[in-house]
Motif scaffolding. Structure first.
Motif, PDB file in Angstrom:
ATOM      1  N   VAL A 157     -36.453  19.328 -23.863  1.00 41.23           N
ATOM      2  CA  VAL A 157     -36.088  18.688 -25.132  1.00 41.23           C
ATOM      3  C   VAL A 157     -34.884  17.786 -24.910  1.00 41.23           C
ATOM      4  N   LEU A 158     -34.979  16.530 -25.339  1.00 39.85           N
ATOM      5  CA  LEU A 158     -33.887  15.578 -25.169  1.00 39.85           C
ATOM      6  C   LEU A 158     -32.615  16.117 -25.805  1.00 39.85           C
ATOM      7  N   ASN A 159     -31.523  16.066 -25.044  1.00 40.81           N
ATOM      8  CA  ASN A 159     -30.261  16.639 -25.522  1.00 40.81           C
ATOM      9  C   ASN A 159     -29.146  15.617 -25.651  1.00 40.81           C
ATOM     10  N   GLY A 160     -29.158  14.538 -24.852  1.00 40.90           N
ATOM     11  CA  GLY A 160     -28.054  13.593 -24.950  1.00 40.90           C
ATOM     12  C   GLY A 160     -28.245  12.334 -24.139  1.00 40.90           C
ATOM     13  N   PHE A 161     -27.367  11.344 -24.448  1.00 40.73           N
ATOM     14  CA  PHE A 161     -27.321  10.055 -23.773  1.00 40.73           C
ATOM     15  C   PHE A 161     -25.898   9.789 -23.296  1.00 40.73           C
ATOM     16  N   PRO A 162     -25.703   8.808 -22.419  1.00 31.60           N
ATOM     17  CA  PRO A 162     -24.342   8.465 -21.997  1.00 31.60           C
ATOM     18  C   PRO A 162     -23.547   7.857 -23.144  1.00 31.60           C
ATOM     19  N   PRO A 163     -22.218   7.890 -23.056  1.00 27.31           N
ATOM     20  CA  PRO A 163     -21.393   7.222 -24.062  1.00 27.31           C
ATOM     21  C   PRO A 163     -21.567   5.714 -23.974  1.00 27.31           C
ATOM     22  N   LEU A 164     -21.218   5.016 -25.045  1.00 27.90           N
ATOM     23  CA  LEU A 164     -21.362   3.559 -25.069  1.00 27.90           C
ATOM     24  C   LEU A 164     -20.452   2.901 -24.042  1.00 27.90           C
ATOM     25  N   GLU A 165     -19.280   3.486 -23.834  1.00 27.90           N
ATOM     26  CA  GLU A 165     -18.346   2.946 -22.857  1.00 27.90           C
ATOM     27  C   GLU A 165     -18.725   3.438 -21.467  1.00 27.90           C
ATOM     28  N   GLY A 166     -19.252   2.540 -20.659  1.00 30.01           N
ATOM     29  CA  GLY A 166     -19.672   2.917 -19.321  1.00 30.01           C
ATOM     30  C   GLY A 166     -18.643   2.531 -18.277  1.00 30.01           C
ATOM     31  N   GLY A 167     -18.904   2.935 -17.043  1.00 24.91           N
ATOM     32  CA  GLY A 167     -18.034   2.570 -15.946  1.00 24.91           C
ATOM     33  C   GLY A 167     -16.835   3.461 -15.741  1.00 24.91           C
ATOM     34  N   VAL A 168     -16.677   4.520 -16.557  1.00 25.70           N
ATOM     35  CA  VAL A 168     -15.580   5.469 -16.399  1.00 25.70           C
ATOM     36  C   VAL A 168     -16.148   6.878 -16.495  1.00 25.70           C
ATOM     37  N   TRP A 169     -15.479   7.833 -15.861  1.00 28.24           N
ATOM     38  CA  TRP A 169     -15.903   9.219 -15.927  1.00 28.24           C
ATOM     39  C   TRP A 169     -15.691   9.764 -17.335  1.00 28.24           C
TER      40      TRP A 169
END
Length: 261
Positions: A157-169
């Motif tokens: 079951v889909l649980n999450g996506f990356p944050p909009l701000e990429g390129g940082v941990w």
């Protein structure tokens, strides 16, 4: 001359070890005492911890297993096997390119597509979690949506996506109930199945520092560090650090190396 009223505070030295430059831990199996190439700090109370410092992936350890799969090994539109030079073209693999802690993380593959089809690669952690709690992981997302994407699933079951701000941990959390679970991190190319996709150079994304804290544990309320994220989880600053030897035994070498302390 030191005034008599000045109280002197002692200094301390700890965690001193030497690693030869030419030393590499054996990738054959996971030892009982967890070997690491670099020291990392296990959050207090964590019943599962992984920062990939054994230098091998995927693997099985106790009741936890890692596996990798890909849908791009065969071109489903033409029925022919695609040509690839390395596993990094197909699967999530171990890398030293980026790391949130230590020297290792896992990175997404360099998938290709020559059609409007989407392809994905998955890294899955399977295991039994004896009580409900929170699985935390660190993500360095470098996606360029809609050309590619990273997403994670719990038991399909889909649980999450990356944050909009990429390129940082960034640290992400997954709430788990007691029981057996499969947590899957998926990298997908051309997720929206565009006709003309991926004419730009795509960059890999990275996952590191995965740990599970049971819900019965209340972390200490202290200030989170704002610097040196390579050494401390940013969710909270642990007040006690269980230690692990970087290696089992003292390696022998006639070459140069590094003393760390």
């Amino acid at each position: 001359e030191i005034p008599e009223e000045v109280e002197l505070i002692p200094s301390f030295v700890d965690n001193v070890y030497f690693l030869p430059h030419d030393f590499t831990p054996s990738p054959t199996s996971v030892p009982t005492e967890y070997m690491t190439m670099a020291p990392t700090f296990v959050p207090p109370g964590a019943t599962y911890y992984e920062s990939f410092e054994m230098g091998t992936f995927p693997y099985s350890y106790g009741s936890y297993q890692w596996s990798v799969t890909t849908s791009e090994e065969f071109d489903v539109t033409g029925g022919r096997k695609l040509e690839h030079n390395t596993d990094s073209d197909l699967y999530w693999t171990l890398t030293k390119d980026e790391a949130y802690t230590g020297v290792y993380s896992i990175k997404s593959p360099d998938l290709e597509t020559n059609s409007s089809m989407s392809y994905d690669a998955n890294a899955t952690l399977s295991g039994y979690f004896p009580e409900a709690g929170t699985l935390t992981f660190s993500l360095l997302s470098k996606i360029n949506y809609p050309s590619d994407d990273v997403r994670w699933f719990v038991d399909g079951v889909l649980n999450g996506f990356p944050p909009l701000e990429g390129g940082v941990w960034s640290q992400q959390e997954i709430m788990l109930e007691e029981g057996s679970h499969e947590i899957t991190w998926q990298y997908i190319i051309n997720p929206t199945e565009q006709v003309d996709c991926c004419d730009i150079e795509l960059e890999p994304s990275y996952i590191d520092e995965i740990y599970f804290i049971p819900g019965s544990l209340t972390p200490p309320t202290t200030v989170s560090p704002t610097e040196s994220p390579s050494y401390f989880p940013t969710s909270w600053f642990p007040t006690y650090f269980p230690t692990r030897a970087p290696v089992t035994g003292a390696p022998t070498s006639n070459g140069g190396g590094t003393v760390t302390g």
